[in-house]
Design a protein around this motif. Structure first.
Motif: not given
Length: 443
Positions: A299-316
């Motif tokens: 287990l290490h600490n080189r964590h990635i950065e998570n972000w949400y895509t624009g598609e998730r922000r749409t209603h569908a």
């Protein structure tokens, strides 16, 4: 393209169904780092399920990657993937090849299936490990340089645990298992929640706790569920990387993420991931298997950065993602039963050579399918009522899952049955892939 077996090869894999040219470019940099720093032949594998224009853009990005010694790039669209799988299935002489192909490359989104395809391509390429990344994440930087997880992965993966002591910051491992292989190396993420339900928390913290608590085992107390909700989906929080730390241990599945993970071949060539469709979290099974079987990890600490895509922000996109979340909750009826059996079995999950033995996993899953569905019916009722109280788009979603109640319940059970079937085919598929050419050739 086939090679001899004298070079240590790894597969740095990126499954995607969205535009991610920046991620491909960054992955190229990580592949170059791995080859330069560790002397491995790095196969950068992009499994591309995106639409035509997006695939063409990705192809241009791949073509623009600099030529780097010992870095080989493979960009496979679904046609190429299907061709590869069909030839492997034919060679494996499977009893139901069409069903298996459907589980490996389904029409719907499947987190487990896309990673299973990476496992089989890695087997065909003769790779000793798979290092998985996601298209909706990026690398942190420190001192002006990207923080690549492969640094810790290649320092330890595949070694005897006793031989990995010098490459980690801390050892928290029973000396009795120091002779076993380091089978998994992973970290987590910083940034946005790994599951797109932060909007629920903003609207009503009590509803958030109630809904997230549904992924706990049915017998847990209300307090245990609240504690789970408080811990879940946050990864490593928000603090950025400030220096390396790694621990050789039995890695807690709650502390790693599938966007930042690497497995030794004696894990993924023995056992696939669940091929469930439209179900978040369906690709975490191997993390639990490694832990419960007592296989060492880092287990290490080189964590990635998570972000949400624009598609998730749409209603569908919202409606689709919430269904994936609900199907995850329903999958827990079966998986919690299996995880409990796995924990009790311990080293009985290993064969005589210290590798994962597929048979007990398949047996536990087959048993779970016979469980009574009442607990899942309660889960659906609770989600529908809770989302209904939130109103708006959440109430709309609640009406939809109520109308689809029987389908959702049936799919959760069928997904488990499909996993059992895929486990039964996996050994033959892996063996066949070792003699199956990867289409298209490397770049």
């Amino acid at each position: 393209m086939r090679r001899g077996t004298d070079v240590h090869r790894i597969c740095l894999a990126l499954p995607t169904n969205r535009e991610c040219s920046a991620a491909i470019t960054a992955l190229g940099d990580e592949a170059a780092y791995a080859a330069r720093r560790f002397g491995v032949e790095t196969h950068l594998l992009v499994l591309d399920s995106s639409d035509g224009p997006t695939r063409e853009a990705h192809a241009r990005t791949v073509a623009a990657l600099p030529e780097v010694p010992h870095v080989v790039v493979h960009h496979l669209d679904e046609t190429a993937q299907r061709d590869f799988l069909r030839r492997a299935a034919d060679r494996a002489a499977l009893a139901e090849p069409d069903r298996t192909l459907g589980l490996m490359l389904p029409d719907a989104l499947s987190y487990g299936a896309c990673t299973n395809r990476a496992f089989l391509v890695a087997a065909a390429l003769g790779c000793r490990s798979v290092h998985r990344r996601d298209s909706d994440s990026s690398y942190q930087t420190f001192g002006g340089e990207p923080v690549f997880p492969v640094h810790h992965e290649l320092a330890s993966l595949g070694k005897r645990a006793a031989d990995a002591f010098a490459g980690v910051s801390e050892v928290a491992l029973d000396p009795a298992i120091a002779g076993r292989t380091v089978s998994m190396v992973g970290a987590s993420f910083i940034g946005e929640l790994s599951v797109d339900i932060g909007g629920i928390r903003e609207l009503d913290k009590d509803v958030y706790d109630e809904v997230v608590g549904l992924w706990a085992p049915g017998h847990w107390s209300a307090e245990q569920r609240r504690e789970l909700a408080e811990e879940s989906f946050k990864g490593a929080g928000v603090l950025p990387f400030a220096g390396d730390h790694s621990t050789l241990t039995l890695v807690d599945p709650m502390h790693v993420d599938m966007s930042n993970i690497a497995f030794d071949r004696n894990v993924y060539e023995r056992l696939p991931l669940p091929p469930a469709t439209a179900t978040i979290g369906s690709d975490y099974f191997l993390i639990h298997a490694v832990h419960d079987a007592g296989l060492p990890g880092v287990l290490h600490n080189r964590h990635i950065e998570n972000w949400y895509t624009g598609e998730r922000r749409t209603h569908a996109g919202f409606l689709a993602y919430q269904e994936r979340f609900v199907k995850f909750l329903l999958s827990m009826l079966y998986l919690h039963y299996v995880y409990a059996r796995m924990a009790d079995a311990g080293t009985a999950l290993l064969d005589d050579d210290g590798r994962l033995d597929p048979e007990p996993f398949a047996a536990f899953l087959a048993e779970s399918v016979r469980l009574d569905r009442t607990e899942n019916e309660r889960r659906l009722d609770t989600v529908a009522a809770a989302y209904g109280r939130l109103g708006g788009k959440y109430a709309e979603f609640a009406r939809g899952i109520t109308a689809d109640r029987e389908r959702l319940l049936d799919e959760a059970a069928r997904d488990t049955e499909d996993f059992v079937a895929l486990i039964g085919d996996w050994e033959a598929l892996v063996r066949a892939c070792r003699d199956t050419e990867v289409p298209g050739g490397p770049r």
